[in-house]
Design a protein around this motif. Structure first.
Motif, PDB file in Angstrom:
ATOM      1  N   TRP A 141       0.846  -1.185   0.000  1.00 16.81           N
ATOM      2  CA  TRP A 141       0.000   0.000   0.000  1.00 16.81           C
ATOM      3  C   TRP A 141       0.894   1.253   0.000  1.00 16.81           C
ATOM      4  CZ3 TRP A 141      -5.231  -0.765  -0.409  1.00 16.81           C
ATOM      5  CH2 TRP A 141      -5.699  -2.048  -0.112  1.00 16.81           C
ATOM      6  N   PRO A 142       1.439   1.615  -1.132  1.00 21.83           N
ATOM      7  CA  PRO A 142       2.343   2.777  -1.185  1.00 21.83           C
ATOM      8  C   PRO A 142       1.617   4.062  -0.802  1.00 21.83           C
ATOM      9  CG  PRO A 142       2.488   1.459  -3.197  1.00 21.83           C
ATOM     10  CD  PRO A 142       1.298   0.969  -2.450  1.00 21.83           C
ATOM     11  N   ALA A 143       2.265   4.858   0.013  1.00 26.30           N
ATOM     12  CA  ALA A 143       1.677   6.130   0.445  1.00 26.30           C
ATOM     13  C   ALA A 143       1.692   7.143  -0.700  1.00 26.30           C
ATOM     14  CB  ALA A 143       2.453   6.678   1.632  1.00 26.30           C
ATOM     15  N   LEU A 144       0.737   8.040  -0.686  1.00 26.10           N
ATOM     16  CA  LEU A 144       0.736   9.160  -1.630  1.00 26.10           C
ATOM     17  C   LEU A 144       1.659  10.233  -1.054  1.00 26.10           C
ATOM     18  CD1 LEU A 144      -0.226  10.735  -4.079  1.00 26.10           C
ATOM     19  CD2 LEU A 144      -2.237  11.458  -2.772  1.00 26.10           C
ATOM     20  N   ILE A 145       2.905  10.239  -1.510  1.00 29.48           N
ATOM     21  CA  ILE A 145       3.898  11.167  -0.992  1.00 29.48           C
ATOM     22  C   ILE A 145       4.352  12.103  -2.106  1.00 29.48           C
ATOM     23  CG2 ILE A 145       4.702   9.633   0.845  1.00 29.48           C
ATOM     24  CD1 ILE A 145       7.053   8.880  -0.953  1.00 29.48           C
ATOM     25  N   SER A 146       4.922  13.234  -1.703  1.00 27.98           N
ATOM     26  CA  SER A 146       5.372  14.226  -2.671  1.00 27.98           C
ATOM     27  C   SER A 146       6.467  15.087  -2.062  1.00 27.98           C
ATOM     28  CB  SER A 146       4.199  15.109  -3.091  1.00 27.98           C
ATOM     29  OG  SER A 146       4.644  16.197  -3.886  1.00 27.98           O
ATOM     30  N   PRO A 147       7.491  15.474  -2.873  1.00 34.37           N
ATOM     31  CA  PRO A 147       8.501  16.419  -2.371  1.00 34.37           C
ATOM     32  C   PRO A 147       7.989  17.855  -2.387  1.00 34.37           C
ATOM     33  CG  PRO A 147       8.991  15.827  -4.632  1.00 34.37           C
ATOM     34  CD  PRO A 147       7.807  14.998  -4.220  1.00 34.37           C
ATOM     35  N   GLY A 148       6.865  18.073  -3.098  1.00 35.62           N
ATOM     36  CA  GLY A 148       6.287  19.413  -3.179  1.00 35.62           C
ATOM     37  C   GLY A 148       4.876  19.445  -2.630  1.00 35.62           C
ATOM     38  N   GLU A 149       4.168  20.468  -3.020  1.00 31.42           N
ATOM     39  CA  GLU A 149       2.814  20.666  -2.510  1.00 31.42           C
ATOM     40  C   GLU A 149       1.826  19.728  -3.188  1.00 31.42           C
ATOM     41  OE1 GLU A 149      -0.538  24.254  -2.201  1.00 31.42           O
ATOM     42  OE2 GLU A 149       1.386  24.564  -3.233  1.00 31.42           O
ATOM     43  N   VAL A 150       0.922  19.148  -2.404  1.00 35.99           N
ATOM     44  CA  VAL A 150      -0.194  18.375  -2.940  1.00 35.99           C
ATOM     45  C   VAL A 150      -1.389  19.317  -3.044  1.00 35.99           C
ATOM     46  CG1 VAL A 150      -1.733  16.418  -2.601  1.00 35.99           C
ATOM     47  CG2 VAL A 150       0.662  16.230  -1.962  1.00 35.99           C
ATOM     48  N   THR A 151      -1.923  19.477  -4.241  1.00 32.39           N
ATOM     49  CA  THR A 151      -2.978  20.460  -4.461  1.00 32.39           C
ATOM     50  C   THR A 151      -4.362  19.812  -4.517  1.00 32.39           C
ATOM     51  OG1 THR A 151      -2.703  20.302  -6.876  1.00 32.39           O
ATOM     52  CG2 THR A 151      -1.382  21.943  -5.705  1.00 32.39           C
ATOM     53  N   ALA A 152      -5.356  20.629  -4.259  1.00 33.33           N
ATOM     54  CA  ALA A 152      -6.752  20.175  -4.282  1.00 33.33           C
ATOM     55  C   ALA A 152      -7.308  20.319  -5.690  1.00 33.33           C
ATOM     56  CB  ALA A 152      -7.578  20.976  -3.292  1.00 33.33           C
ATOM     57  N   GLY A 153      -7.711  19.189  -6.276  1.00 32.86           N
ATOM     58  CA  GLY A 153      -8.272  19.203  -7.616  1.00 32.86           C
ATOM     59  C   GLY A 153      -9.789  19.284  -7.589  1.00 32.86           C
ATOM     60  N   LYS A 154     -10.390  18.900  -8.701  1.00 31.82           N
ATOM     61  CA  LYS A 154     -11.838  19.000  -8.897  1.00 31.82           C
ATOM     62  C   LYS A 154     -12.619  18.254  -7.818  1.00 31.82           C
ATOM     63  CE  LYS A 154     -13.509  16.295 -11.955  1.00 31.82           C
ATOM     64  NZ  LYS A 154     -13.820  15.622 -13.237  1.00 31.82           N
ATOM     65  N   GLY A 155     -13.572  18.936  -7.192  1.00 31.04           N
ATOM     66  CA  GLY A 155     -14.479  18.329  -6.224  1.00 31.04           C
ATOM     67  C   GLY A 155     -13.919  18.144  -4.827  1.00 31.04           C
ATOM     68  N   VAL A 156     -12.664  18.482  -4.598  1.00 33.84           N
ATOM     69  CA  VAL A 156     -12.013  18.257  -3.301  1.00 33.84           C
ATOM     70  C   VAL A 156     -12.268  19.430  -2.357  1.00 33.84           C
ATOM     71  CG1 VAL A 156      -9.764  18.113  -2.160  1.00 33.84           C
ATOM     72  CG2 VAL A 156     -10.237  16.697  -4.163  1.00 33.84           C
ATOM     73  N   ASP A 157     -12.540  19.125  -1.108  1.00 32.83           N
ATOM     74  CA  ASP A 157     -12.683  20.144  -0.075  1.00 32.83           C
ATOM     75  C   ASP A 157     -11.273  20.548   0.383  1.00 32.83           C
ATOM     76  OD1 ASP A 157     -13.128  21.670   2.204  1.00 32.83           O
ATOM     77  OD2 ASP A 157     -14.719  20.378   2.967  1.00 32.83           O
ATOM     78  N   LYS A 158     -10.830  21.728   0.032  1.00 30.11           N
ATOM     79  CA  LYS A 158      -9.468  22.173   0.346  1.00 30.11           C
ATOM     80  C   LYS A 158      -9.190  22.177   1.845  1.00 30.11           C
ATOM     81  CE  LYS A 158      -8.959  25.127  -3.725  1.00 30.11           C
ATOM     82  NZ  LYS A 158      -8.686  26.505  -4.204  1.00 30.11           N
ATOM     83  N   SER A 159     -10.232  22.427   2.632  1.00 31.09           N
ATOM     84  CA  SER A 159     -10.026  22.497   4.080  1.00 31.09           C
ATOM     85  C   SER A 159      -9.689  21.132   4.684  1.00 31.09           C
ATOM     86  CB  SER A 159     -11.261  23.078   4.768  1.00 31.09           C
ATOM     87  OG  SER A 159     -12.374  22.188   4.646  1.00 31.09           O
ATOM     88  N   GLY A 168      13.440  13.314   5.004  1.00 29.61           N
ATOM     89  CA  GLY A 168      13.934  13.366   3.632  1.00 29.61           C
ATOM     90  C   GLY A 168      13.267  14.411   2.766  1.00 29.61           C
ATOM     91  N   GLY A 169      12.578  15.379   3.385  1.00 27.97           N
ATOM     92  CA  GLY A 169      11.971  16.451   2.626  1.00 27.97           C
ATOM     93  C   GLY A 169      10.712  16.066   1.883  1.00 27.97           C
ATOM     94  N   ILE A 170      10.071  14.956   2.255  1.00 28.54           N
ATOM     95  CA  ILE A 170       8.835  14.540   1.604  1.00 28.54           C
ATOM     96  C   ILE A 170       7.687  14.553   2.608  1.00 28.54           C
ATOM     97  CG2 ILE A 170      10.005  13.118  -0.117  1.00 28.54           C
ATOM     98  CD1 ILE A 170       9.231  10.668   1.517  1.00 28.54           C
ATOM     99  N   SER A 171       6.468  14.469   2.083  1.00 26.00           N
ATOM    100  CA  SER A 171       5.303  14.460   2.963  1.00 26.00           C
ATOM    101  C   SER A 171       4.216  13.589   2.351  1.00 26.00           C
ATOM    102  CB  SER A 171       4.793  15.886   3.191  1.00 26.00           C
ATOM    103  OG  SER A 171       4.482  16.492   1.947  1.00 26.00           O
ATOM    104  N   GLN A 172       3.350  13.051   3.228  1.00 26.29           N
ATOM    105  CA  GLN A 172       2.228  12.218   2.794  1.00 26.29           C
ATOM    106  C   GLN A 172       0.954  13.041   2.809  1.00 26.29           C
ATOM    107  OE1 GLN A 172       1.647   8.595   5.016  1.00 26.29           O
ATOM    108  NE2 GLN A 172       0.015   7.857   3.658  1.00 26.29           N
ATOM    109  N   ALA A 173       0.169  12.872   1.747  1.00 23.80           N
ATOM    110  CA  ALA A 173      -1.113  13.585   1.679  1.00 23.80           C
ATOM    111  C   ALA A 173      -2.094  12.988   2.677  1.00 23.80           C
ATOM    112  CB  ALA A 173      -1.672  13.502   0.266  1.00 23.80           C
ATOM    113  N   VAL A 174      -2.829  13.854   3.348  1.00 21.35           N
ATOM    114  CA  VAL A 174      -3.829  13.451   4.349  1.00 21.35           C
ATOM    115  C   VAL A 174      -5.136  14.158   3.993  1.00 21.35           C
ATOM    116  CG1 VAL A 174      -4.436  13.451   6.790  1.00 21.35           C
ATOM    117  CG2 VAL A 174      -2.036  13.170   6.110  1.00 21.35           C
ATOM    118  N   TYR A 175      -6.227  13.404   4.054  1.00 23.88           N
ATOM    119  CA  TYR A 175      -7.541  13.997   3.771  1.00 23.88           C
ATOM    120  C   TYR A 175      -8.438  13.766   4.982  1.00 23.88           C
ATOM    121  CZ  TYR A 175     -11.425  15.630   0.872  1.00 23.88           C
ATOM    122  OH  TYR A 175     -12.472  16.355   0.332  1.00 23.88           O
ATOM    123  N   GLY A 176      -8.839  14.844   5.605  1.00 24.51           N
ATOM    124  CA  GLY A 176      -9.576  14.723   6.866  1.00 24.51           C
ATOM    125  C   GLY A 176      -8.648  14.128   7.907  1.00 24.51           C
ATOM    126  N   GLU A 177      -9.021  12.966   8.440  1.00 22.72           N
ATOM    127  CA  GLU A 177      -8.142  12.282   9.408  1.00 22.72           C
ATOM    128  C   GLU A 177      -7.397  11.105   8.787  1.00 22.72           C
ATOM    129  OE1 GLU A 177     -10.157   9.729  12.357  1.00 22.72           O
ATOM    130  OE2 GLU A 177     -12.054  10.385  11.453  1.00 22.72           O
TER     131      GLU A 177
END
Length: 215
Positions: A141-159, A168-177
């Motif tokens: 189950w590979p994590a959704l990680i990125s060295p840059g910003e993960v942006t909110a696309g169509k239909g996504v609640d940005k909050s 290592g300068g990377i981060s995992q995307a989190v949605y809600g909890e």
């Protein structure tokens, strides 16, 4: 009387001949004269400044300024190489393609996916936005990680979209909890083969709740 004068003159001729016989330089014959010296304006003979055949060329190995300058250039080149590499890493992070999370239609209804349409999942053992997926888990189950910003696309609640900073300068995307993951069993966009596996893995709805299909 004439014979007596002759006897006196003969020794005088011999003496003059021994002294160089009328040469004004006082050095005798030209063959015995010292070689001419070509002097420059400093008065030092040019021949005296000729380099020795054994002298090292261009200061190599003799500690001269040229040698030190070459060594300095080499050191500067090495330092510049390290600096270039560091700059390249920084540039690659700045120019890394941004990853987006969007809402797509699927056989499960409206769920989260990445910008290419691949389904994103949540792990029920994760709590308060922190991942509990170990190395064996991440292999499947590979994590959704990125060295840059993960942006909110169509239909996504940005909050609801944020990033959990990791090493290592990377981060995992989190949605809600829920930290977001892929499933290696999904071959392409639109597939949901990870849905409900082990009753722990579920797709995520646009409101941040898990998509449960049981009952």
């Amino acid at each position: 009387m004439r014979a007596r004068i002759t006897l006196l003159v003969a020794p005088l001729v011999l003496v003059l001949a021994a002294c160089g016989g009328g040469d004004p330089s006082g050095y005798g014959s030209a063959a015995s004269a010292p070689p001419p010296v070509s002097a420059d304006s400093s008065g030092v003979g040019a021949w005296s400044r000729a380099p020795s055949a054994s002298a090292p060329a261009n200061g190599a190995g003799d500690g001269s300024a040229d040698g030190r300058e070459d060594a300095g250039n080499t050191s500067a080149g090495t330092s510049g190489g390290a600096s270039d590499r560091d700059s390249g890493i920084a540039r690659s992070r700045r120019t890394a393609p941004r990853i987006a999370v969007q809402v797509v239609e699927s056989d499960l209804g409206r769920i989260l996916a990445d910008s290419s349409g691949r389904t994103l999942y949540a792990f029920t053992k994760d709590k308060d936005g922190a991942s509990n997926c170990d190395a064996d888990c991440v292999a499947e189950w590979p994590a959704l990680i990125s060295p840059g910003e993960v942006t909110a696309g169509k239909g996504v609640d940005k909050s609801l979209l944020r990033q959990d900073r990791q090493g290592g300068g990377i981060s995992q995307a989190v949605y809600g909890e829920w930290p977001l993951y892929y499933y290696v069993g999904d071959a392409g966009p639109g597939e949901t083969n990870g849905q409900g596996l082990d009753d722990e893995w579920f797709a995520v709805a646009p409101d941040g709740k898990l998509v449960r299909t049981d009952g």
